[in-house]
Write an enzyme that holds these catalytic residues in place. Structure first.
Site, PDB file in Angstrom:
ATOM      1  CE  LYS A  52      36.575  80.417  67.328  1.00  0.00           C
ATOM      2  NZ  LYS A  52      37.903  80.505  68.179  1.00  0.00           N
ATOM      3  CE  LYS A  74      32.427  87.959  75.683  1.00  0.00           C
ATOM      4  NZ  LYS A  74      33.125  86.721  75.781  1.00  0.00           N
ATOM      5  CE  LYS A  86      39.719  87.808  70.596  1.00  0.00           C
ATOM      6  NZ  LYS A  86      40.828  87.559  71.269  1.00  0.00           N
TER       7      LYS A  86
END
Ligand code: TRP
Length: 331
Positions: free
Chosen positions: A113, A195, A198
């Site tokens: 992040k 994966k 979202k």
């Protein structure tokens, strides 16, 4: 396993995908009648990256409605909004003093992040796992159902719990991660080695729970496949394997049965069938969610009751913690 406590949470940021549905929400349903379950909307985690305030508030309610629409029963489990229970922040502060900066810097998600939000590497982003530890430990949870990407955070929660218990005496249940394999396996439709996320920038990569039938069918039609034309599960065929897994998850069939259904069929027909299976399953959930979102009084009541229940447990744990560490709590 009688009497065990389960804790999990989802951030009300970004649109939930069919991976979240299969991987988290659907698995929670099986647990709610067996265990004492706490399910939270982790809005305090969500603000570690920038959020539009009105959107955050809207998504929080949408997520609560979605949980209920999927079958989470607010009578059976404690469904609440994290920020409505002040003990999360309070316990996180105490746990911060038992957590080392180096440990947080090494967290995989923090590193990812930080790269992604290089202009906003705030203290909260780094402290994210400690807040998560506070979430889990406040309720003395035994089991924490999470996706693969969160296992490191549950690991550090265990470390912090053990550290606290060793230093101040037995206080916290040391939780165990319950790794949800199936959801972790649902991959991007565009890059099937990754994966499904979202927060993917490519809108065709993820199928969102809010997508309508046309969008769902279109995304599956555009899904990346493999060079040959066989419909079978194989490591060298990640695109087709992913579609077979999704089909199996949404029809309740095994992947093997799914393979048989499509033996000798073409990719076009196969992708349409996968899209239809997903759209058919999501339609009633979306309808129920929309109905609940119109009933603000009901939703508000459910969340107030949930927060009240969570608060009672959280207050008990925090008071015990404050006593152990020597915080004055009045006479
Ligand atoms: N970090 C989790 C996620 O993004 C959400 C979360 C917050 C959580 N607190 C938690 C999950 C406590 C399990 C337990 O998926």
């Amino acid at each position: 396993m009688e009497g065990k406590t389960v804790y999990s949470a989802i951030q009300p940021s970004g649109n939930l995908t069919i991976g979240n549905y299969v991987g988290s929400i659907r698995n929670w349903l099986n647990m709610q009648s067996e265990y004492d379950c706490y399910f939270a909307m982790a809005n305090m985690h969500a603000i570690t990256v920038r959020q539009e305030p009105s959107e955050l508030r809207r998504r929080t309610l949408e997520l609560a409605a979605l949980y209920i629409a999927c079958g989470v029963d607010p009578e059976k489990c404690t469904l609440y909004v994290q920020s409505q229970v002040p003990q999360h922040a309070e316990l996180a502060w105490v746990l911060n003093t038992l957590t080392y900066v180096g440990e947080m810097e090494r967290m995989t998600q923090f590193k990812d992040k930080s790269r992604k939000h290089a202009d906003n590497i705030n203290m909260g982003l780094m402290d994210y796992p400690v807040l998560m530890a506070a979430d889990i430990l406040l309720y003395q949870a035994d089991l924490v159902p999470v996706g693969q990407d969160q296992t490191q955070h549950v690991e550090i929660t265990r470390d912090i719990a053990v550290r606290f218990n060793n230093r101040f005496g037995d206080t916290f249940t040391v939780p165990q991660a319950l790794i949800l394999k199936q959801g972790a396996k649902i991959c991007s439709l565009q890059e099937p080695e990754k994966k499904m996320s979202k927060s993917d920038e490519n809108p065709n990569a993820s199928v969102y729970l809010t997508d309508d039938r046309d969008a769902i069918l279109r995304k599956f039609k555009r899904a990346v496949t493999d060079s040959d034309s066989e419909i079978r599960l194989a490591p060298e065929k990640p695109g087709i394997s992913n579609l077979l897994t999704i089909y199996a998850s949404f029809t309740g069939k095994t992947a093997g049965e799914a393979e048989k259904d499509f033996a000798g069929k073409g990719y076009g027909e196969f992708k349409l069938a996968v899209g239809e299976a997903v759209a058919d399953k999501l339609a009633p959930v979306q309808q129920e969610q929309a109905r609940l979102l119109k009933d603000k009084a009901y939703l508000g009541g459910v969340l107030a009751a949930g927060a009240e229940r969570a608060y009672k447990t959280a207050r008990k744990t925090l008071s015990k913690v404050y006593r152990k560490i020597g915080f004055y709590q009045g006479e």
